[in-house]
Design a protein around this motif. Structure first.
Motif, PDB file in Angstrom:
ATOM      1  N   GLU A  28       0.843  -1.204   0.000  1.00  0.00           N
ATOM      2  CA  GLU A  28       0.000   0.000   0.000  1.00  0.00           C
ATOM      3  C   GLU A  28       0.871   1.244   0.000  1.00  0.00           C
ATOM      4  O   GLU A  28       1.829   1.336   0.766  1.00  0.00           O
ATOM      5  N   GLN A  33      -5.419   1.789   1.717  1.00  0.00           N
ATOM      6  CA  GLN A  33      -5.549   1.718   0.261  1.00  0.00           C
ATOM      7  C   GLN A  33      -6.226   0.421  -0.165  1.00  0.00           C
ATOM      8  O   GLN A  33      -6.888   0.367  -1.199  1.00  0.00           O
ATOM      9  N   ASP A  34      -6.098  -0.621   0.659  1.00  0.00           N
ATOM     10  CA  ASP A  34      -6.708  -1.900   0.301  1.00  0.00           C
ATOM     11  C   ASP A  34      -8.228  -1.808   0.226  1.00  0.00           C
ATOM     12  O   ASP A  34      -8.871  -2.539  -0.539  1.00  0.00           O
ATOM     13  N   HIS A  37      -9.037  -0.919  -3.197  1.00  0.00           N
ATOM     14  CA  HIS A  37      -8.867  -2.104  -4.053  1.00  0.00           C
ATOM     15  C   HIS A  37     -10.109  -3.004  -3.960  1.00  0.00           C
ATOM     16  O   HIS A  37     -10.589  -3.505  -4.981  1.00  0.00           O
ATOM     17  N   HIS A  38     -10.593  -3.220  -2.741  1.00  0.00           N
ATOM     18  CA  HIS A  38     -11.785  -4.049  -2.552  1.00  0.00           C
ATOM     19  C   HIS A  38     -12.995  -3.421  -3.254  1.00  0.00           C
ATOM     20  O   HIS A  38     -13.740  -4.114  -3.959  1.00  0.00           O
ATOM     21  N   GLY A  41     -12.468  -3.514  -7.101  1.00  0.00           N
ATOM     22  CA  GLY A  41     -12.418  -4.889  -7.582  1.00  0.00           C
ATOM     23  C   GLY A  41     -13.793  -5.534  -7.629  1.00  0.00           C
ATOM     24  O   GLY A  41     -14.158  -6.181  -8.617  1.00  0.00           O
TER      25      GLY A  41
END
Length: 136
Positions: A28, A33-34, A37-38, A41
């Protein structure tokens, strides 16, 4: 065209599963930041599933998308360097909702485009348009 949509769906699914079950989380640049992404995505997963399987009932696609998110989070609990997160599950669910909204907008735009193309084709062949046929 349909095969390309199915291929896109499978590619998005593989990327999500690969990222979710990696032994180490993705690096990250900024904190949390994840979650982005989730969100993105799972939005891409829903949009690509609606394109790949346009006749599938939305409940099945919704269940599949949410189930995939839950499966990944619970599966991360079985990996030594990963932990499940309720924040990630929430980001997955929000991504599913965002993807659903985007797919509805995309579907509306495609329908309007098809109707406009059919109208232009009718005019090119000399057929009267709907407004020209109706009495005033």
């Amino acid at each position: 065209m349909r095969y390309l949509c199915v291929l896109l769906f499978l590619a998005v699914l593989v990327v999500i599963l690969f990222a979710g079950f990696r032994p180490q989380p993705l690096p990250e640049a900024v904190d949390q930041q994840d979650k982005l992404h989730h969100l993105l995505g799972f939005a891409a997963l829903v949009v690509s599933s609606r394109l790949a399987f346009p006749r599938a009932h939305f409940i099945w696609l919704l269940a599949f998308s949410l189930g995939t998110g839950l499966l990944i989070e619970f599966g991360q609990g079985l990996l030594p360097n990963r932990t499940p997160s309720t924040g990630d599950m929430l980001a997955n669910a929000l991504g599913v909702m965002l993807g659903w909204i985007c797919s509805l907008l995309l579907q509306s735009g495609l329908r309007i485009r098809r109707e406009g193309a059919a109208r232009l084709e009718g005019q090119a062949k000399g057929r009267p348009t709907e407004s020209e046929r109706s009495p005033r």
